[in-house]
Design a protein around this motif. Structure first.
Motif, PDB file in Angstrom:
ATOM      1  N   ALA A 290      -6.874  11.914   6.140  1.00 48.61           N
ATOM      2  CA  ALA A 290      -6.434  10.779   5.735  1.00 48.61           C
ATOM      3  C   ALA A 290      -5.261  10.581   5.256  1.00 48.61           C
ATOM      4  O   ALA A 290      -4.521   9.814   4.791  1.00 48.61           O
ATOM      5  CB  ALA A 290      -6.447   9.693   4.606  1.00 48.61           C
ATOM      6  N   GLU A 291      -4.451  11.921   6.754  1.00 46.10           N
ATOM      7  CA  GLU A 291      -2.683  11.877   6.239  1.00 46.10           C
ATOM      8  C   GLU A 291      -2.168  10.941   6.597  1.00 46.10           C
ATOM      9  O   GLU A 291      -1.643  10.635   6.837  1.00 46.10           O
ATOM     10  CB  GLU A 291      -2.331  13.101   6.760  1.00 46.10           C
ATOM     11  N   HIS A 292      -2.736  10.470   7.838  1.00 43.43           N
ATOM     12  CA  HIS A 292      -1.536   9.287   8.731  1.00 43.43           C
ATOM     13  C   HIS A 292      -1.885   8.254   8.034  1.00 43.43           C
ATOM     14  O   HIS A 292      -0.806   7.024   7.942  1.00 43.43           O
ATOM     15  CB  HIS A 292      -2.555   8.882  10.181  1.00 43.43           C
ATOM     16  N   ARG A 293      -2.461   8.248   7.275  1.00 41.56           N
ATOM     17  CA  ARG A 293      -2.824   6.491   5.676  1.00 41.56           C
ATOM     18  C   ARG A 293      -1.301   6.766   5.247  1.00 41.56           C
ATOM     19  O   ARG A 293      -1.059   5.536   4.809  1.00 41.56           O
ATOM     20  CB  ARG A 293      -3.903   6.554   5.283  1.00 41.56           C
ATOM     21  N   LYS A 294      -0.292   8.061   5.271  1.00 44.43           N
ATOM     22  CA  LYS A 294       0.405   7.834   4.014  1.00 44.43           C
ATOM     23  C   LYS A 294       2.010   7.597   4.881  1.00 44.43           C
ATOM     24  O   LYS A 294       3.123   7.658   4.053  1.00 44.43           O
ATOM     25  CB  LYS A 294       0.780   9.083   2.749  1.00 44.43           C
ATOM     26  N   VAL A 295       1.407   7.496   6.159  1.00 45.37           N
ATOM     27  CA  VAL A 295       3.297   7.197   6.888  1.00 45.37           C
ATOM     28  C   VAL A 295       3.550   6.671   7.050  1.00 45.37           C
ATOM     29  O   VAL A 295       2.902   5.230   6.677  1.00 45.37           O
ATOM     30  CB  VAL A 295       2.471   7.748   8.631  1.00 45.37           C
ATOM     31  N   LYS A 296       4.840   6.537   6.291  1.00 44.34           N
ATOM     32  CA  LYS A 296       5.690   5.625   6.342  1.00 44.34           C
ATOM     33  C   LYS A 296       5.794   4.392   7.364  1.00 44.34           C
ATOM     34  O   LYS A 296       6.286   4.952   8.765  1.00 44.34           O
ATOM     35  CB  LYS A 296       7.281   5.120   5.911  1.00 44.34           C
ATOM     36  N   GLY A 297       6.096   2.835   7.556  1.00 46.06           N
ATOM     37  CA  GLY A 297       5.993   2.448   8.579  1.00 46.06           C
ATOM     38  C   GLY A 297       4.268   1.717   9.578  1.00 46.06           C
ATOM     39  O   GLY A 297       3.961   0.947  10.068  1.00 46.06           O
ATOM     40  N   ILE A 298       3.117   2.598   8.751  1.00 46.46           N
ATOM     41  CA  ILE A 298       2.197   2.635   9.538  1.00 46.46           C
ATOM     42  C   ILE A 298       1.023   1.303   8.784  1.00 46.46           C
ATOM     43  O   ILE A 298       1.352   0.538   7.914  1.00 46.46           O
ATOM     44  CB  ILE A 298       1.168   3.903   9.832  1.00 46.46           C
ATOM     45  N   ASP A 299       0.661   0.271  10.059  1.00 44.79           N
ATOM     46  CA  ASP A 299       0.265  -0.653   9.999  1.00 44.79           C
ATOM     47  C   ASP A 299      -1.491  -0.681   9.293  1.00 44.79           C
ATOM     48  O   ASP A 299      -2.130   0.680   9.796  1.00 44.79           O
ATOM     49  CB  ASP A 299       0.336  -2.077  10.644  1.00 44.79           C
ATOM     50  N   ARG A 300      -2.227  -1.577   9.477  1.00 46.22           N
ATOM     51  CA  ARG A 300      -3.372  -1.464   8.790  1.00 46.22           C
ATOM     52  C   ARG A 300      -4.185  -1.396   9.979  1.00 46.22           C
ATOM     53  O   ARG A 300      -5.152  -0.545  10.501  1.00 46.22           O
ATOM     54  CB  ARG A 300      -4.051  -2.874   7.998  1.00 46.22           C
ATOM     55  N   ARG A 301      -4.154  -2.202  11.516  1.00 47.17           N
ATOM     56  CA  ARG A 301      -4.714  -1.971  13.115  1.00 47.17           C
ATOM     57  C   ARG A 301      -4.638  -0.740  13.530  1.00 47.17           C
ATOM     58  O   ARG A 301      -5.583   0.042  13.996  1.00 47.17           O
ATOM     59  CB  ARG A 301      -3.745  -3.321  13.727  1.00 47.17           C
TER      60      ARG A 301
END
Length: 743
Positions: A290-301
């Motif tokens: 789940a670390e990628h979910r915390k990345v700034k600027g990442i979107d749901r898609r």
């Protein structure tokens, strides 16, 4: 740029093995001079070769190439930077230096795959092969920026850059899968960057053909869980998982599931089978990355794409690289359309929101103008009614007065009055004469009452007669007031005030002309009354013999005009009429000032029903009985009149805002008031405003629905536009060709 640590520019054979990945030796560094790819002099080339020999022994000489330095070494060989002597072009040469049985199969497999995929600019290109050399080697283009792994050592990449690299890697995988080749070992070390930082994948040593059955082990934490099995059959979804792990690493800075604890646990195991089983068990039981979910600027898609690539169950994963690429393309199309969608939706909405204040201001101005016009028209009608009411009241009083004057001037009455008061007459004759006068006056009163009744007018409250000293000698209807002294009454002396009963000045004399007295309270009902009186002169018109008068309640003066002026109160605003004393603002007559309402009140409480404050000041300012510049009375209207009587007797004292018009009643000192409830009178304004708001909301909702409907169909059209699936097209074309040949 900084000189990154090279992880074997072409992907050393040793890097593909499971064992070497768990305990990986550091590779050599690239010199700054090589990073700049400048042409060297022969002396400099000899010196560089000498320096590199100090670190690693040159495996073999390649005709036409000068070995510059070693780029790295793995379990199955080493990679060297070489420069072609004729052109000065740099290449990377991979030597299979350790003579094992697998060397030839690895070399053969990698060369075959690179030769098959030479048409893709996203895969490292093959420059030559030395089958007969000892050790054997193959040459590939040299990419001066090294591997992606060296850049990721410095930290994660921004989202747009990570997606760009992932798309290019996917294009290479789509090309390879289209040729029936599965990479099976995709990781940052096997992605190289050219001088424009465009990625190219390399190291096909673990690759398999799509129809092969032999297993292929990749690299821990990039390898799909089902791939970590010595009996596994190659599957395109292995590369999908590795791509998801690569993208996850680029965004979060580390591979999924890779922690020091997990690495230590696997490293302590002895056999390959145990390590593979531990790896599969780790992925099966560990929480979802789940670390990628915390990345700034990442979107749901993008999160959904990564999650689907990293699905532990291959059935839930993307079926192939083309499906992942299509999802990324659709994501980019959606993101590219977002400004257009925002402009197409927010723009019209902003336009609508911009129109709302303008429309609101226009509606408010229209409503305000309509309110002013309606108020002016209502007040104009009320003023006409007030003038009509004042004239009618004045005429009514004058009629009463004229009737009394005509009666008082009759010779018979004056003669009887003289005979009663003649000192030569005895007392019995005097009483008999008053009896005759009473009969005479009673007859005249009955005639007047009949006439008023025929005209549907209110009768007088009473008729009375006093002598010259103020002693009441006759009254109808009879009251026990006969013989009482009323010289203190204003209607007797006409001084404009009433003295205390029994304390009138000795100098008081009866009135000399017809007079409408100041109002006074009825002792029985607390209602205000007025008396119209006339003097009865002797036949010589030398002295006043008595005072003849008639009284009426002030509310009776309004009764005949109340309904005619009020009309249909449901339509014109609950109209009311009233009389106010100009001197002190006392309300003299009002529809609510009935005997039933006033009788329980004290005389002091009745005196408090007074027009006060601002409205009384306005009433005085009107100067209703004066003329101004010969243009008549000043406008006498108030648009926010507060009725003092309604404030006391109304069931809803809060609803006490009226439109009111005022008109003077002759010389009586009274003011006639016609008032109508402001809320009801201006109800059309409220209805018009509600109508405008309702239709405005309908127009607004219709406009929004129209905008969203148009954009719904526009979005459907844009969504149906798909990128061209070349791999599917080639598969269909190949299938059609095979069908034709078989036929």
């Amino acid at each position: 740029m900084n000189d990154p640590e090279s992880k074997d520019q072409a992907g050393s054979p040793g890097d593909s093995s499971l064992e070497s990945q768990n305990v990986q030796a550091p590779a050599g560094d690239l010199d700054d001079s090589l990073q700049k790819t400048l042409r060297q002099s022969p002396a400099e080339r000899e010196q560089a070769a000498h320096l590199s020999k100090d670190r690693l022994s040159l495996p073999a000489k390649v005709p036409g190439y000068l070995m510059v330095r070693s780029l790295g070494e793995g379990s199955y060989g080493s990679v060297w930077l070489a420069q072609e002597e004729n052109t000065g072009k740099y290449v990377a040469i991979k030597f299979y230096t350790y003579r094992r049985g697998l060397d030839w199969s690895l070399l053969n497999r990698e060369v075959e795959k690179l030769a098959e995929l030479y048409t893709s600019r996203n895969i490292i290109s093959l420059q030559g092969v030395g089958w007969n050399s000892d050790p054997p080697y193959y040459m590939m283009e040299y990419l001066e920026n090294g591997s992606l792994a060296s850049f990721l050592d410095a930290g994660p990449l921004p989202v747009p850059e990570a997606v760009r690299i992932a798309k290019t890697v996917l294009q290479a995988l789509v090309h390879a899968h289209g040729r029936g080749i599965l990479h099976c070992d995709l990781k940052p070390a096997n992605v190289l960057l050219d001088d424009n930082y465009e990625p190219r994948i390399c190291d096909f040593g673990q690759s398999r053909l799509s129809d092969e059955q032999s297993p292929s082990l990749g690299t821990l934490y990039y390898m799909a869980p089902e791939q970590a099995d010595l009996q596994a059959v190659p599957d395109a979804r292995w590369d999908v998982y590795a791509l998801g792990a690569l993208l996850y690493h680029m965004l979060s800075g580390k591979a999924p599931y890779r922690t020091p604890e997990n690495e230590q646990a696997i490293r302590q195991l002895e056999t390959l089978e145990e390590k593979l089983e531990a790896y599969r068990e780790l992925i099966r039981k560990a929480p979802r990355p789940a670390e990628h979910r915390k990345v700034k600027g990442i979107d749901r898609r993008l999160i959904d794409i990564i999650d689907r690539c990293l699905e532990t169950d291959p059935r839930n994963r993307f079926p192939n690289a083309q499906a992942v690429l299509s999802s990324l393309v659709q994501r980019e199309q959606y993101r590219a359309r977002r400004p257009l969608i925002a402009l197409g939706i927010i723009g019209p909405l902003l336009l609508v929101l911009g129109v709302i204040p303008v429309a609101g201001a226009a509606v408010n101005q229209m409503v305000s103008q309509f309110r002013e016009n309606l108020t002016a028209r209502a007040l104009k009608g009320d003023l006409i009614s007030a003038n009509l009411l004042s004239q009618n009241v004045e005429h009514d009083l004058q009629d009463r007065q004229v009737q009394l004057v005509e009666l008082s001037e009759r010779t018979l009455l004056r003669d009887m009055m003289e005979r009663v008061q003649d000192p030569q007459d005895d007392e019995s004759e005097s009483l008999e004469s008053y009896g005759e006068i009473a009969e005479y006056l009673q007859h005249e009163k009955d005639l007047v009452d009949e006439k008023r009744e025929s005209l549907q007018r209110e009768k007088d409250a009473s008729w009375f007669l006093t002598d010259a000293k103020g002693i009441q000698v006759w009254r109808d209807p009879p009251r026990p007031t006969i013989g009482q002294d009323f010289s203190h009454r204003d209607y007797f002396h006409g001084h404009g005030t009433e003295y205390e009963k029994g304390h009138a000045p000795d100098s008081v004399e009866p009135i000399q002309r017809p007079y409408i007295c100041q109002v006074f309270k009825s002792d029985a009902s607390n209602q205000w009354m007025v008396a119209v009186v006339v003097p009865i002169w002797d036949l010589q018109h030398e002295r006043v013999l008595g005072i003849l008068g008639r009284t009426t309640h002030l509310d009776q003066l309004l009764t005949g005009y109340d309904e005619s002026i009020r009309g249909d109160s449901e339509k014109i605003g609950d109209r009311k009429i009233a009389l106010i004393d100009n001197r002190d603002g006392k309300v003299l007559a009002h529809p609510r000032m009935t005997a039933e309402n006033l009788r329980p009140l004290s005389r002091e409480e009745v005196d408090q029903l007074v027009l006060k404050g601002e409205h009384f000041d306005q009433l005085k300012l009107f100067k209703l009985t004066e003329k101004k510049e010969n243009r008549g009375p000043l406008p006498a209207v108030i648009s926010d009149y507060h009725d003092p009587v309604e404030a006391v007797f109304s069931d809803d004292p809060q609803d006490n805002l009226w439109l009111a018009a005022f008109a003077p009643v002759g010389n009586t000192g009274w003011t006639a008031v016609v008032q109508e409830r402001r809320g009801l009178a201006l109800r059309p304004v409220v209805e018009m405003k509600r109508w405008l708001i309702e239709y405005g909301l309908i127009v607004l909702v219709t406009s929004c629905l129209l905008i969203f409907t148009v954009w719904y169909f526009v979005m459907r059209v844009l969504t149906e536009r798909r990128g061209w699936d070349w791999s599917r097209h080639q598969s269909e074309k190949k299938s059609d060709t095979e069908t034709t040949v078989s036929n």
